[in-house]
Design a protein around this motif. Structure first.
Motif, PDB file in Angstrom:
ATOM      1  N   LEU A 159      41.009  34.978  37.984  1.00  0.00           N
ATOM      2  CA  LEU A 159      41.108  36.260  38.662  1.00  0.00           C
ATOM      3  C   LEU A 159      40.145  36.285  39.837  1.00  0.00           C
ATOM      4  CD1 LEU A 159      42.421  39.125  38.355  1.00  0.00           C
ATOM      5  CD2 LEU A 159      40.388  39.763  37.055  1.00  0.00           C
ATOM      6  N   LYS A 160      40.604  36.778  40.968  1.00  0.00           N
ATOM      7  CA  LYS A 160      39.730  36.946  42.124  1.00  0.00           C
ATOM      8  C   LYS A 160      39.038  38.304  42.045  1.00  0.00           C
ATOM      9  CE  LYS A 160      42.355  34.060  45.365  1.00  0.00           C
ATOM     10  NZ  LYS A 160      43.078  34.034  46.671  1.00  0.00           N
ATOM     11  N   SER A 161      37.847  38.374  42.606  1.00  0.00           N
ATOM     12  CA  SER A 161      37.096  39.628  42.582  1.00  0.00           C
ATOM     13  C   SER A 161      37.856  40.731  43.306  1.00  0.00           C
ATOM     14  CB  SER A 161      35.718  39.433  43.228  1.00  0.00           C
ATOM     15  OG  SER A 161      34.948  38.506  42.509  1.00  0.00           O
ATOM     16  N   LEU A 221      40.476  42.229  41.101  1.00  0.00           N
ATOM     17  CA  LEU A 221      39.867  43.125  40.126  1.00  0.00           C
ATOM     18  C   LEU A 221      39.548  44.475  40.776  1.00  0.00           C
ATOM     19  CD1 LEU A 221      38.749  43.406  37.246  1.00  0.00           C
ATOM     20  CD2 LEU A 221      36.585  42.472  38.091  1.00  0.00           C
ATOM     21  N   ALA A 222      39.016  44.433  41.988  1.00  0.00           N
ATOM     22  CA  ALA A 222      38.697  45.666  42.706  1.00  0.00           C
ATOM     23  C   ALA A 222      39.963  46.474  42.995  1.00  0.00           C
ATOM     24  CB  ALA A 222      37.970  45.341  44.011  1.00  0.00           C
ATOM     25  N   ASP A 223      41.033  45.776  43.346  1.00  0.00           N
ATOM     26  CA  ASP A 223      42.300  46.463  43.622  1.00  0.00           C
ATOM     27  C   ASP A 223      42.830  47.150  42.371  1.00  0.00           C
ATOM     28  OD1 ASP A 223      44.758  46.936  45.339  1.00  0.00           O
ATOM     29  OD2 ASP A 223      45.656  45.760  43.714  1.00  0.00           O
ATOM     30  N   THR A 243      48.636  46.549  32.151  1.00  0.00           N
ATOM     31  CA  THR A 243      47.703  46.415  33.262  1.00  0.00           C
ATOM     32  C   THR A 243      48.423  45.812  34.460  1.00  0.00           C
ATOM     33  OG1 THR A 243      45.740  45.236  34.079  1.00  0.00           O
ATOM     34  CG2 THR A 243      46.930  44.223  32.244  1.00  0.00           C
ATOM     35  N   VAL A 244      48.013  46.212  35.644  1.00  0.00           N
ATOM     36  CA  VAL A 244      48.629  45.689  36.863  1.00  0.00           C
ATOM     37  C   VAL A 244      48.263  44.227  37.100  1.00  0.00           C
ATOM     38  CG1 VAL A 244      48.676  47.967  37.953  1.00  0.00           C
ATOM     39  CG2 VAL A 244      46.696  46.469  38.308  1.00  0.00           C
ATOM     40  N   LEU A 245      47.351  43.699  36.299  1.00  0.00           N
ATOM     41  CA  LEU A 245      46.897  42.321  36.478  1.00  0.00           C
ATOM     42  C   LEU A 245      47.688  41.314  35.645  1.00  0.00           C
ATOM     43  CD1 LEU A 245      43.055  43.031  36.464  1.00  0.00           C
ATOM     44  CD2 LEU A 245      44.440  42.362  38.429  1.00  0.00           C
ATOM     45  N   SER A 246      48.659  41.772  34.892  1.00  0.00           N
ATOM     46  CA  SER A 246      49.412  40.883  33.986  1.00  0.00           C
ATOM     47  C   SER A 246      50.014  39.700  34.720  1.00  0.00           C
ATOM     48  CB  SER A 246      50.507  41.668  33.269  1.00  0.00           C
ATOM     49  OG  SER A 246      49.960  42.655  32.440  1.00  0.00           O
TER      50      SER A 246
END
Length: 326
Positions: A224-226, A229-231, A211-214
């Motif tokens: 995590l910022k909203s 998450l949207a990005d 995941t790009v959020l790692s």
């Protein structure tokens, strides 16, 4: 419009688990100055009060006003709380218990302060000035660090016999589900909030799912910022998409339960998650709710996105304080 024509001025404050917002609001419900600071949620009551005061002073400076120019203040805080005494009884997202937030803030500002549940003031703002205008029976759900709710029945905020009715984030939708900050298991908040989504994504990362959020979650200890998450969803991140769909499904289940009991005219979905993810997210919630509604075969009940964004809490708090004190 001159400042002299917009008074008396009231401060509206939206205290959240992640951020604190303040705005100086005129009698015409226009925000003349605003400010934003991170909430020191882990540092306890005194640190939170200090941040609120700094936020208020920033907003006053931006409006070209001073503390002497304000007549009252309203603050929305995570609850449950006692609005009569101004005491926050407990908050799952703030490190406070039996804390006299209203009296402490009033002593510093030297003005009367109204304390109410944060989502209740946001819901009231939407009811009076946003997506709830024209309706008399609404349920507002705000999805952010946690999930809170506001019930307005026959045009009045409904708080029940305890003064704390409307905590829809603590409807249990999955028996034996993840533990919530309130201590129960399987609450909507424990499954559908931004905190819950981030926890599920972190779990997927530990299992090796890409995941790009790692990196973002690793740097921020799982927060995590909203917008992040949207990005990730905009970049077609499968882990983020899966967890948002799951969260939206369970929020819809919770709303369907309320629909079957209360039959409101409209559900309003607000908060940082809805604001960042937009209508596609609300569409997911709506689809899940419709699937489980038994009492609305003609689909009369509307499920819409909030209209005021971050201003809902500021405006709602200022409206309630103005009605009480001004």
């Amino acid at each position: 419009m001159s400042l002299q024509g917009a008074g008396p001025f009231v401060v509206g404050i939206d205290l959240g688990g992640t951020k604190t917002l303040a705005g100086i609001v005129g009698a015409d419900n226009q925000i003349l100055g605003r400010s934003k600071r991170s909430t020191p949620a882990k540092e306890g009551g005194p640190a939170i009060v200090q941040t609120i005061v700094q936020c208020v002073d920033d907003a006053l400076k931006n409006a070209g006003l001073t503390r002497n120019d304000i007549a009252a203040a309203g603050i929305g805080s995570p609850g449950p709380l006692n609005p009569d005494t101004g005491v926050v009884l407990f908050s799952a997202n703030l490190n406070i218990r039996n804390f006299p937030l209203g009296p402490d803030l009033s002593a510093i500002l030297q003005r009367p302060v109204l304390l109410q549940n944060d989502v209740r003031v946001g819901g009231y703002g939407e009811f009076r000035l946003g997506a709830g205008r024209g309706y008399q029976n609404i349920v507002a759900a705000f999805v952010g660090t946690g999930i809170g709710g506001c019930l307005i029945l026959d045009g009045k905020v409904f708080t029940g016999s305890t003064g704390n009715a409307g905590e829809l984030g603590h409807i249990i939708v999955k028996t034996g589900g993840p533990k919530c900050g309130c201590g129960a298991h399987g609450c909507v908040e424990a499954i559908a909030s931004k905190t819950a989504i981030a926890r599920r994504i972190s779990k997927a990362i530990r299992k090796g799912h890409p995941t790009v959020l790692s990196d973002k979650l690793a740097k921020k200890s799982g927060r995590l910022k909203s917008g992040e998450l949207a990005d990730a969803i905009a970049r077609n991140d499968l882990v983020a998409i899966r967890e948002v769909h799951r969260a939206a499904h369970y929020l819809g289940v919770g709303l369907s339960n309320l629909s079957n009991v209360l039959g409101p005219e409209v559900f309003i979905i607000g908060g940082g998650v809805a604001g960042a993810l937009g209508d596609p997210y609300v569409d997911l919630v709506r689809a899940s709710a419709r699937q489980h509604m038994l009492t609305d075969p003609d689909e009369k009940i509307q499920i819409v996105r909030a209209a005021l964004g971050d201003d809902a809490g500021i405006l709602g708090a200022s409206l309630l304080a103005r009605e009480r004190f001004v």
